[in-house]
Each structure stands twice: as C-alpha cells, then as structure tokens.
Design a protein around this motif. Structure first.
Motif, mmCIF file in Angstrom:
data_model
loop_
_atom_site.group_PDB
_atom_site.id
_atom_site.type_symbol
_atom_site.label_atom_id
_atom_site.label_comp_id
_atom_site.label_asym_id
_atom_site.label_seq_id
_atom_site.Cartn_x
_atom_site.Cartn_y
_atom_site.Cartn_z
ATOM 1 N N VAL A 36 6.202 69.241 -3.694
ATOM 2 C CA VAL A 36 5.573 70.589 -3.931
ATOM 3 C C VAL A 36 4.013 70.336 -4.484
ATOM 4 C CG1 VAL A 36 5.663 72.325 -5.524
ATOM 5 C CG2 VAL A 36 7.718 71.642 -4.605
ATOM 6 N N ALA A 37 3.722 69.508 -5.176
ATOM 7 C CA ALA A 37 2.333 69.371 -5.910
ATOM 8 C C ALA A 37 1.309 69.186 -4.829
ATOM 9 C CB ALA A 37 2.318 68.321 -6.842
ATOM 10 N N ASN A 38 1.608 68.152 -3.865
ATOM 11 C CA ASN A 38 0.788 67.699 -2.887
ATOM 12 C C ASN A 38 0.553 69.144 -1.752
ATOM 13 O OD1 ASN A 38 0.213 65.203 -3.760
ATOM 14 N ND2 ASN A 38 1.847 64.335 -2.560
ATOM 15 N N ALA A 39 1.482 69.722 -1.635
ATOM 16 C CA ALA A 39 1.434 70.861 -0.857
ATOM 17 C C ALA A 39 0.488 72.007 -1.372
ATOM 18 C CB ALA A 39 2.815 71.621 -0.608
ATOM 19 N N LEU A 40 0.718 72.094 -2.762
ATOM 20 C CA LEU A 40 -0.144 73.172 -3.526
ATOM 21 C C LEU A 40 -1.568 72.773 -3.431
ATOM 22 C CD1 LEU A 40 2.299 74.147 -6.242
ATOM 23 C CD2 LEU A 40 1.868 75.562 -4.116
ATOM 24 N N ARG A 41 -1.734 71.473 -3.576
ATOM 25 C CA ARG A 41 -3.121 71.103 -3.483
ATOM 26 C C ARG A 41 -3.638 71.181 -2.296
ATOM 27 N NH1 ARG A 41 -1.866 67.276 -7.309
ATOM 28 N NH2 ARG A 41 -0.915 65.749 -5.828
ATOM 29 N N LEU A 42 -3.119 70.960 -1.043
ATOM 30 C CA LEU A 42 -3.546 71.198 0.222
ATOM 31 C C LEU A 42 -4.150 72.763 0.235
ATOM 32 C CD1 LEU A 42 -1.523 69.237 2.853
ATOM 33 C CD2 LEU A 42 -3.942 68.994 2.289
ATOM 34 N N LEU A 43 -3.251 73.607 -0.043
ATOM 35 C CA LEU A 43 -3.254 75.154 0.105
ATOM 36 C C LEU A 43 -4.500 75.645 -0.977
ATOM 37 C CD1 LEU A 43 0.532 76.440 -0.073
ATOM 38 C CD2 LEU A 43 -1.167 76.418 1.716
ATOM 39 N N GLU A 44 -4.974 74.929 -1.699
ATOM 40 C CA GLU A 44 -6.177 75.128 -2.612
ATOM 41 C C GLU A 44 -7.336 75.191 -1.574
ATOM 42 O OE1 GLU A 44 -6.485 72.719 -6.087
ATOM 43 O OE2 GLU A 44 -4.526 73.588 -7.098
ATOM 44 N N ASP A 45 -7.451 74.121 -0.684
ATOM 45 C CA ASP A 45 -8.362 73.594 0.160
ATOM 46 C C ASP A 45 -8.578 74.501 1.403
ATOM 47 O OD1 ASP A 45 -9.416 71.950 -1.916
ATOM 48 O OD2 ASP A 45 -8.372 70.189 -0.796
ATOM 49 N N GLU A 46 -7.366 74.645 1.793
ATOM 50 C CA GLU A 46 -7.154 75.263 3.162
ATOM 51 C C GLU A 46 -6.197 76.235 3.447
ATOM 52 O OE1 GLU A 46 -7.659 73.505 8.023
ATOM 53 O OE2 GLU A 46 -7.745 72.470 6.152
ATOM 54 N N ARG A 47 -6.328 77.366 4.257
ATOM 55 C CA ARG A 47 -5.434 78.556 4.600
ATOM 56 C C ARG A 47 -4.586 78.161 5.949
ATOM 57 N NH1 ARG A 47 -4.472 83.108 7.155
ATOM 58 N NH2 ARG A 47 -2.942 84.647 5.810
ATOM 59 N N THR A 63 10.404 76.219 -3.397
ATOM 60 C CA THR A 63 10.388 77.609 -3.714
ATOM 61 C C THR A 63 9.088 78.006 -4.096
ATOM 62 O OG1 THR A 63 12.538 77.540 -4.564
ATOM 63 C CG2 THR A 63 11.275 79.461 -5.238
ATOM 64 N N LEU A 64 8.109 76.894 -4.980
ATOM 65 C CA LEU A 64 7.001 77.303 -5.444
ATOM 66 C C LEU A 64 5.956 77.470 -4.275
ATOM 67 C CD1 LEU A 64 6.347 75.144 -8.825
ATOM 68 C CD2 LEU A 64 6.866 77.774 -8.360
ATOM 69 N N VAL A 65 5.995 76.310 -3.141
ATOM 70 C CA VAL A 65 5.122 76.632 -2.059
ATOM 71 C C VAL A 65 5.261 77.981 -1.181
ATOM 72 C CG1 VAL A 65 4.547 75.378 0.262
ATOM 73 C CG2 VAL A 65 5.176 73.918 -1.927
ATOM 74 N N ALA A 66 6.717 78.131 -0.929
ATOM 75 C CA ALA A 66 6.762 79.409 -0.463
ATOM 76 C C ALA A 66 6.365 80.654 -1.084
ATOM 77 C CB ALA A 66 8.605 79.517 -0.358
ATOM 78 N N GLU A 67 6.362 80.722 -2.349
ATOM 79 C CA GLU A 67 5.751 81.788 -3.037
ATOM 80 C C GLU A 67 4.292 81.659 -2.982
ATOM 81 O OE1 GLU A 67 7.246 81.024 -6.945
ATOM 82 O OE2 GLU A 67 9.037 82.192 -6.440
ATOM 83 N N ALA A 68 3.627 80.520 -3.063
ATOM 84 C CA ALA A 68 2.117 80.408 -2.862
ATOM 85 C C ALA A 68 1.649 80.645 -1.396
ATOM 86 C CB ALA A 68 1.751 79.053 -3.002
#
Length: 118
Positions: A36-47, A63-68
């Motif tokens: 989850v943490a790595n996925a959320l980091r990637l989403l900070e930089d790119e959509r 779940t947290l990634v899906a919500e993001a």
C-alpha cells in the motif's frame, strides 16, 4: 498518448507476468508494487490511466489504494479469486470489474480497454 497502468500485486511472478504482458501491448507500467505505501507514493507523483489491484497484499488490504484512486478519478479493476472482493476489501471495491486470478490476457485487455475509455 501512451496509456499507463499502476499494478499493485504482491506475488512477484504474477506481477512480472502482468508487467510483461501489458508492456507487450503498448502499456507503460507503473510498478508493479507489492504494498500500500509504495502504491500511494507512486500516486503522489503520477496519475495512471487505470490501475489493477490485488485485494490481499500480504498482511494488508488494498482498500486505501482503491480509495486514493477513486478520489483521483482513476478507474481500476481487481485481480482476485474472490467472487465478491468488496466483502474482503470494503465497499470501495463493490461493482469494480474483477478480471479473476489467474486471468487470461484477453479478459484483462478487454476490461482495461473499457476502463481506459470510460
């Protein structure tokens, strides 16, 4: 414009198979990432254009990634053996396409095509 996909999958062999399959079809792959943490980091930089999520990531749920993704307007599918992934990963997964696990290349590409044009 090249389509991008975020892959969140904790099983290395499956993740690499998906990466190779999608790159061969012209997709640019973000990750794959196993947590989850790595996925959320990637989403900070790119959509990404779309995302493909495993429901269980070791001792975490996606779940947290899906919500993001939902909050950013990024469509996503799950790759799960669960018939109803929302019973495991929460309401954010309700109604989300499930390509199954294992998935066929044809099924995966059909689902991603629908998601990336919606």
């Amino acid at each position: 414009m090249q389509k991008t996909i975020l892959i969140v999958e904790d099983e290395f062999v499956i993740a690499m198979d998906l990466k190779v399959m999608l790159e061969r079809q012209g997709w640019r792959v973000l990750g794959p990432v196993a947590g989850v943490a790595n996925a959320l980091r990637l989403l900070e930089d790119e959509r990404p254009t779309v995302a493909l999520l495993d429901v269980n990531l070791g001792d975490q749920l996606v779940t947290l990634v899906a919500e993001a993704l939902r909050s950013r307007g990024v469509p996503f599918a799950v790759a799960s053996a669960y018939d109803k992934p929302e019973l495991v990963g929460g309401a954010v997964l309700a109604g989300v396409p499930n390509v199954g696990k294992p998935t066929s290349e044809r099924n995966l590409l059909e689902v991603l095509a629908k998601l990336s044009t919606s």
